[in-house]
Scaffold this motif. Sequence first.
Motif, PDB file in Angstrom:
ATOM      1  N   PRO A 306      64.513 129.626  20.020  1.00  0.00           N
ATOM      2  CA  PRO A 306      63.804 130.276  19.117  1.00  0.00           C
ATOM      3  C   PRO A 306      62.177 130.124  19.463  1.00  0.00           C
ATOM      4  CG  PRO A 306      65.394 129.369  17.766  1.00  0.00           C
ATOM      5  CD  PRO A 306      65.472 128.724  19.245  1.00  0.00           C
ATOM      6  N   ALA A 307      61.999 128.861  20.184  1.00  0.00           N
ATOM      7  CA  ALA A 307      60.378 128.563  20.703  1.00  0.00           C
ATOM      8  C   ALA A 307      60.136 129.706  21.726  1.00  0.00           C
ATOM      9  CB  ALA A 307      60.559 127.393  21.105  1.00  0.00           C
ATOM     10  N   ILE A 308      61.089 129.904  22.435  1.00  0.00           N
ATOM     11  CA  ILE A 308      61.139 131.030  23.978  1.00  0.00           C
ATOM     12  C   ILE A 308      61.004 132.368  23.425  1.00  0.00           C
ATOM     13  CG2 ILE A 308      61.775 131.280  26.182  1.00  0.00           C
ATOM     14  CD1 ILE A 308      62.892 128.632  26.292  1.00  0.00           C
ATOM     15  N   ALA A 309      61.971 132.886  22.571  1.00  0.00           N
ATOM     16  CA  ALA A 309      62.058 134.236  22.359  1.00  0.00           C
ATOM     17  C   ALA A 309      61.060 135.114  22.197  1.00  0.00           C
ATOM     18  CB  ALA A 309      63.015 134.384  21.194  1.00  0.00           C
ATOM     19  N   PRO A 310      59.788 134.594  21.527  1.00  0.00           N
ATOM     20  CA  PRO A 310      58.694 135.600  21.409  1.00  0.00           C
ATOM     21  C   PRO A 310      57.887 135.819  22.780  1.00  0.00           C
ATOM     22  CG  PRO A 310      58.399 133.694  19.710  1.00  0.00           C
ATOM     23  CD  PRO A 310      59.564 133.494  20.723  1.00  0.00           C
ATOM     24  N   HIS A 311      58.199 135.517  23.844  1.00  0.00           N
ATOM     25  CA  HIS A 311      57.531 135.502  24.896  1.00  0.00           C
ATOM     26  C   HIS A 311      58.437 136.311  25.999  1.00  0.00           C
ATOM     27  CE1 HIS A 311      54.694 132.408  23.727  1.00  0.00           C
ATOM     28  NE2 HIS A 311      55.750 131.586  23.354  1.00  0.00           N
ATOM     29  N   TYR A 312      59.566 136.731  25.569  1.00  0.00           N
ATOM     30  CA  TYR A 312      60.414 137.607  26.417  1.00  0.00           C
ATOM     31  C   TYR A 312      60.284 139.259  25.772  1.00  0.00           C
ATOM     32  CZ  TYR A 312      64.640 138.705  29.081  1.00  0.00           C
ATOM     33  OH  TYR A 312      65.501 139.095  30.261  1.00  0.00           O
ATOM     34  N   ALA A 313      60.122 139.757  27.187  1.00  0.00           N
ATOM     35  CA  ALA A 313      59.567 141.339  26.763  1.00  0.00           C
ATOM     36  C   ALA A 313      60.505 142.006  26.256  1.00  0.00           C
ATOM     37  CB  ALA A 313      59.099 141.716  28.240  1.00  0.00           C
ATOM     38  N   ASP A 314      62.005 141.779  26.768  1.00  0.00           N
ATOM     39  CA  ASP A 314      62.917 142.904  26.385  1.00  0.00           C
ATOM     40  C   ASP A 314      63.956 142.177  25.270  1.00  0.00           C
ATOM     41  OD1 ASP A 314      65.281 144.585  26.292  1.00  0.00           O
ATOM     42  OD2 ASP A 314      65.482 144.716  28.562  1.00  0.00           O
ATOM     43  N   ALA A 315      63.484 142.763  24.069  1.00  0.00           N
ATOM     44  CA  ALA A 315      64.288 142.185  22.844  1.00  0.00           C
ATOM     45  C   ALA A 315      65.733 142.250  22.816  1.00  0.00           C
ATOM     46  CB  ALA A 315      63.407 142.952  21.797  1.00  0.00           C
ATOM     47  N   ALA A 316      65.953 143.490  23.115  1.00  0.00           N
ATOM     48  CA  ALA A 316      67.380 143.923  23.253  1.00  0.00           C
ATOM     49  C   ALA A 316      68.210 143.106  24.151  1.00  0.00           C
ATOM     50  CB  ALA A 316      67.751 145.312  23.758  1.00  0.00           C
ATOM     51  N   GLN A 317      67.594 143.037  25.372  1.00  0.00           N
ATOM     52  CA  GLN A 317      68.343 142.199  26.393  1.00  0.00           C
ATOM     53  C   GLN A 317      68.521 140.681  25.957  1.00  0.00           C
ATOM     54  OE1 GLN A 317      66.476 141.040  30.180  1.00  0.00           O
ATOM     55  NE2 GLN A 317      68.122 142.463  31.021  1.00  0.00           N
ATOM     56  N   TRP A 318      67.384 140.295  25.126  1.00  0.00           N
ATOM     57  CA  TRP A 318      67.561 138.666  24.788  1.00  0.00           C
ATOM     58  C   TRP A 318      68.567 138.726  23.482  1.00  0.00           C
ATOM     59  CZ3 TRP A 318      64.789 134.450  25.764  1.00  0.00           C
ATOM     60  CH2 TRP A 318      65.037 133.079  24.972  1.00  0.00           C
ATOM     61  N   GLN A 319      68.693 139.852  22.665  1.00  0.00           N
ATOM     62  CA  GLN A 319      69.535 139.568  21.556  1.00  0.00           C
ATOM     63  C   GLN A 319      71.100 139.783  22.168  1.00  0.00           C
ATOM     64  OE1 GLN A 319      69.007 139.213  18.395  1.00  0.00           O
ATOM     65  NE2 GLN A 319      71.205 139.519  17.709  1.00  0.00           N
ATOM     66  N   ARG A 320      71.410 140.388  23.300  1.00  0.00           N
ATOM     67  CA  ARG A 320      72.514 140.102  23.924  1.00  0.00           C
ATOM     68  C   ARG A 320      72.935 138.912  24.297  1.00  0.00           C
ATOM     69  NH1 ARG A 320      71.053 145.538  25.622  1.00  0.00           N
ATOM     70  NH2 ARG A 320      70.308 144.761  27.666  1.00  0.00           N
ATOM     71  N   GLY A 321      72.074 138.468  25.067  1.00  0.00           N
ATOM     72  CA  GLY A 321      72.225 136.924  25.458  1.00  0.00           C
ATOM     73  C   GLY A 321      72.515 136.006  24.544  1.00  0.00           C
ATOM     74  N   ARG A 322      71.828 136.051  23.570  1.00  0.00           N
ATOM     75  CA  ARG A 322      71.699 135.248  22.226  1.00  0.00           C
ATOM     76  C   ARG A 322      73.030 135.482  21.629  1.00  0.00           C
ATOM     77  NH1 ARG A 322      67.969 132.523  18.716  1.00  0.00           N
ATOM     78  NH2 ARG A 322      69.517 131.478  17.520  1.00  0.00           N
ATOM     79  N   GLN A 323      73.353 136.587  21.623  1.00  0.00           N
ATOM     80  CA  GLN A 323      74.830 136.799  20.881  1.00  0.00           C
ATOM     81  C   GLN A 323      75.880 136.145  21.607  1.00  0.00           C
ATOM     82  OE1 GLN A 323      75.109 140.932  20.521  1.00  0.00           O
ATOM     83  NE2 GLN A 323      74.227 140.951  18.507  1.00  0.00           N
ATOM     84  N   ALA A 324      75.917 136.233  23.013  1.00  0.00           N
ATOM     85  CA  ALA A 324      76.905 135.636  23.913  1.00  0.00           C
ATOM     86  C   ALA A 324      76.673 133.926  23.628  1.00  0.00           C
ATOM     87  CB  ALA A 324      76.650 135.993  25.296  1.00  0.00           C
ATOM     88  N   LEU A 325      75.531 133.371  23.634  1.00  0.00           N
ATOM     89  CA  LEU A 325      75.493 132.101  23.362  1.00  0.00           C
ATOM     90  C   LEU A 325      75.975 131.708  22.020  1.00  0.00           C
ATOM     91  CD1 LEU A 325      71.809 131.559  25.051  1.00  0.00           C
ATOM     92  CD2 LEU A 325      73.991 130.900  26.053  1.00  0.00           C
ATOM     93  N   GLU A 326      75.911 132.555  21.007  1.00  0.00           N
ATOM     94  CA  GLU A 326      76.160 132.073  19.694  1.00  0.00           C
ATOM     95  C   GLU A 326      77.735 131.874  19.627  1.00  0.00           C
ATOM     96  OE1 GLU A 326      74.845 130.716  17.048  1.00  0.00           O
ATOM     97  OE2 GLU A 326      72.687 131.119  17.303  1.00  0.00           O
ATOM     98  N   ALA A 327      78.216 132.804  20.176  1.00  0.00           N
ATOM     99  CA  ALA A 327      79.942 132.873  20.469  1.00  0.00           C
ATOM    100  C   ALA A 327      80.388 131.925  20.922  1.00  0.00           C
ATOM    101  CB  ALA A 327      80.277 134.192  21.105  1.00  0.00           C
ATOM    102  N   ARG A 328      79.650 131.384  22.051  1.00  0.00           N
ATOM    103  CA  ARG A 328      80.051 130.038  22.623  1.00  0.00           C
ATOM    104  C   ARG A 328      79.838 128.763  21.775  1.00  0.00           C
ATOM    105  NH1 ARG A 328      82.718 129.527  27.524  1.00  0.00           N
ATOM    106  NH2 ARG A 328      82.846 127.218  28.245  1.00  0.00           N
ATOM    107  N   ARG A 329      78.911 128.961  20.980  1.00  0.00           N
ATOM    108  CA  ARG A 329      78.521 127.919  20.141  1.00  0.00           C
ATOM    109  C   ARG A 329      79.441 127.738  18.939  1.00  0.00           C
ATOM    110  NH1 ARG A 329      73.144 128.328  16.179  1.00  0.00           N
ATOM    111  NH2 ARG A 329      73.042 126.118  15.485  1.00  0.00           N
ATOM    112  N   THR A 330      79.878 128.733  18.488  1.00  0.00           N
ATOM    113  CA  THR A 330      80.667 129.030  17.394  1.00  0.00           C
ATOM    114  C   THR A 330      82.351 128.247  18.079  1.00  0.00           C
ATOM    115  OG1 THR A 330      79.975 130.822  16.504  1.00  0.00           O
ATOM    116  CG2 THR A 330      82.162 130.498  15.899  1.00  0.00           C
ATOM    117  N   GLY A 331      82.659 128.622  19.386  1.00  0.00           N
ATOM    118  CA  GLY A 331      83.970 128.064  19.876  1.00  0.00           C
ATOM    119  C   GLY A 331      83.782 126.435  19.779  1.00  0.00           C
ATOM    120  N   VAL A 332      82.681 126.052  20.301  1.00  0.00           N
ATOM    121  CA  VAL A 332      82.309 124.756  20.633  1.00  0.00           C
ATOM    122  C   VAL A 332      82.537 123.902  19.044  1.00  0.00           C
ATOM    123  CG1 VAL A 332      80.690 122.752  21.083  1.00  0.00           C
ATOM    124  CG2 VAL A 332      81.116 124.803  22.574  1.00  0.00           C
ATOM    125  N   ARG A 333      81.985 124.742  18.007  1.00  0.00           N
ATOM    126  CA  ARG A 333      82.094 123.989  16.820  1.00  0.00           C
ATOM    127  C   ARG A 333      83.283 123.857  16.184  1.00  0.00           C
ATOM    128  NH1 ARG A 333      78.707 122.731  12.415  1.00  0.00           N
ATOM    129  NH2 ARG A 333      77.179 123.363  13.722  1.00  0.00           N
TER     130      ARG A 333
END
Length: 506
Positions: A306-333
């Motif tokens: 969240p601290a880095i997100a505002p500085h990334y130009a491509d919001a859609a690309q960021w969102q896709r990467g974020r969703q992949a990481l969230e899916a991984r996080r859910t599996g780890v939990r």
Amino acid sequence: MTTSQPVEIELKLALSPQRAAAFTKLMARQHNAPLQQELVTRYFDTPDFSLSALGVAVRVRRTGRRWLQTLKTEGERHGGLSRRAEYEMAISRSQLDWEKFPPEARALVPEALRAQLGVVFETRFNRTAWLIDSRGGAEIEVALDVGEVRAGRHSQPICEIELELRAGQPDTLFVLAQDWARRFDCVPLDDSKADRGVRLARGEEATPAKSAPLALDSGMSVEDGFAAICQACLAQFQANLPGVLVSDDIEYVHQARVALRRLRAALRLYRRVCAVPDALLAQLRALAAALGSARDWDVLCSETLPAIAPHYADAAQWQRGRQALEARRTGVRAAMRTALAQAQPGAWLLAFQRWLLQRGWRAAAETQRLVQLSPLKKWARRALQKGHRPIVRGARRFAQLQPEQRHALRIAIKRQRYAAEFFQELFARGRGARYQAVLRDAQDSLGRANDARMARGLLAEARLDTEPMGQFVLGWLAAQQAADTADAPGENAKHLQNFMETAPCW
């Protein structure tokens, strides 16, 4: 008029409602038939809950056509085991009759409060109770309570096992409880039905439990201090465990992990005085390992990104990467919860509490000598001084330290911070708060470098380290770390300098 024993000794276990039938089936093997009752209990307090603030619970209970009134004090509660004063007697109707309580019970509730008391919540549950004989001549009443606590339109389920000692030693309660914790995944329960009812009536939601100041005093022995510190760490872990298993609030995992880290720091601090059995240590490591990866993913997804997100130009690309990481996080939990269940935290908590109550470290002659060597305050001063020295050395040489050495310095600071918190009541409070604050600032500052190191590993694990979003995150973190060099010391050096200029609290 008859009054129950003034001291009640019982051990409570939280049981999953899905396992209640299996527990009943196990208890059916007892030779004596169980007593089954439908119990309705009304709890009294003032509108502002002054009675519970005093640590007193007053109730009336209907069992069949009979009414009983009871007054209980808060007493001692550790790992499901409680010792508290209890006064109970029959009454003719559902209203309190204060004159029937003995004088020592009436003295616990000021007269000014009695006139304000009214029913604030009630419990309704079915109790199945067995009276069993255990080893060594112990007699134990085992009760399975299944029902709910109600306050107005709100309710909360009840499913718990109570083991009340009628005769014998408290250790026999732990023998049974540990067996059932292994069979049915029970966990020790310190909160009484009254505690839960008060929170429900007040509309208070369950929240993650942070560490609380310890009530140590200079007259304590070294071993009493050790037991109190361990029990506080275990209590914090136990309080957060239900949330870790069912809640999505990441703070539960964080605080449970903090509790285990504090416990490990305490065991290391006392390692020459109170050696812990290998089996307890092995389970402690398993529990800590189960929580570790989940917490690392929480930090990455909830703090670093969240601290880095505002500085990334491509919001859609960021969102896709974020969703992949969230899916991984859910599996780890999910994997964390499976690993926790396999580590049987309830049985471990009971085993550790049993060892503490038995003073298990006294077996070694050398340990006995060290335990009796000096009072707690003198011993604590030496321990804090010993932990202070390597931090001073690291702070002086910080610019020359390699990454592994800086990581080791952060660990030393964290352990010293926990030690200072353990013993804060023994020394000047103002100086102690300042000393802890500079340690916390230095730990947090150095911790950001560790978070960056962990982020690199997690991005690689998710195969995003070569993707544009991952590359940007890694570059951002590298730039942050580059700011902390010998030429531009940055935040780390500033906080370490503050530490050097702060007088120790002892």
